[in-house]
Design a protein around this motif. Structure first.
Motif: not given
Length: 260
Positions: A110-111, A116-124, A132-136
């Motif tokens: 869940r975390i 990952a959802i909050e990461e989406w704007p950075l992908l642009a 997100a990398r650390e949580l994975l």
């Protein structure tokens, strides 16, 4: 995208379209200039088939180029689905465990999904979220940790490891695709072929400047439409953004308590 990114993105698009019509004006001026019109009138016997040949080359190249760009979007969507599928598989394994054993795994999923959802704007911007990398990585440690491995059978261990690997691999490829912007050499080739097409149109209409200008403007409009369509899709995480919905849907599953 931020306002600065949107401004730069729009400015480059407008600049490309303006440059196309500016090329029309430049070619028209050079051909009809008093200094060159006399010498160019000797070329009135150029076959109209020249336009068809060069236009066909431009159209084919543009089709292959656009297909390459749109295939990146399709692959990005596939990676999102694979990542969501891997995470869902981890949740399935967690829900088959006693609540006190599976709860840490469900919480970790869940975390990570929220990050990952909050990461989406950075992908642009072609970037990723260190959080997100650390949580994975934390999810990986929990899933493959000794405390959980001792409570799982061989089949469950294999399923958990396989789903985790799928989620990690899909995320890696998703981030890689977010950095794709199209090969600059291909954009240069498109510009050169477009210019040659406009020049060939101008040369087969040397006997009538009005027909020449209208034909060039029509071709320039077609080139601008093709250029705009390809440019707007050059990254799957910018204008027409692929959705994180398949991953976001896992939040509902991850909030459910694992059965005892």
């Amino acid at each position: 995208m931020t306002f600065a990114q949107e401004f730069n993105y729009s400015a480059l698009l407008i600049l490309g379209i303006v440059a196309t019509y500016a090329t029309v004006g430049l070619i028209f001026w050079l051909i009809n200039s008093p200094r060159t019109v006399a010498s160019l009138q000797r070329l009135t016997n150029i076959s109209p088939q020249l336009v068809a040949i060069i236009g066909l080359l431009f159209g084919l190249y543009m089709a292959f180029f656009a297909n390459d760009i749109w295939s990146i979007r399709d692959r990005a969507q596939t990676m999102i689905l694979q990542e969501a599928d891997g995470l869902r598989g981890i949740l399935d394994v967690a829900e088959s465990l006693p609540a006190e054993v599976g709860a840490p795994l469900v919480t970790a999923v869940r975390i990570y999904v929220e990050a990952a959802i909050e990461e989406w704007p950075l992908l642009a911007q072609g970037r990723s979220s260190p959080q997100a990398r650390e949580l994975l990585r934390r999810l990986s440690h929990i899933a493959l940790g000794e405390s959980l491995a001792t409570r799982l059978g061989v089949g469950a261990q294999f399923a958990l490891a396989q789903n985790l690997e799928q989620a990690q691999s899909a995320r890696y490829h998703r981030l890689a695709l977010s950095q794709r912007r199209g090969d600059p050499l291909k954009w240069f080739a498109v510009a050169c072929l477009g210019t040659l097409t406009l020049l060939s149109v101008a040369l087969v209409h040397l006997d009538n400047w009005r027909s020449q200008l209208v034909a060039m403007l029509i071709y320039a409009s077609a080139i601008s439409v093709s250029f705009t369509a390809a440019y707007l899709e050059r990254s799957p995480f910018q204008v027409f953004v692929v959705s994180p919905q398949p991953i976001a849907e896992l939040l509902n599953l991850a909030r459910l308590p694992a059965p005892s």
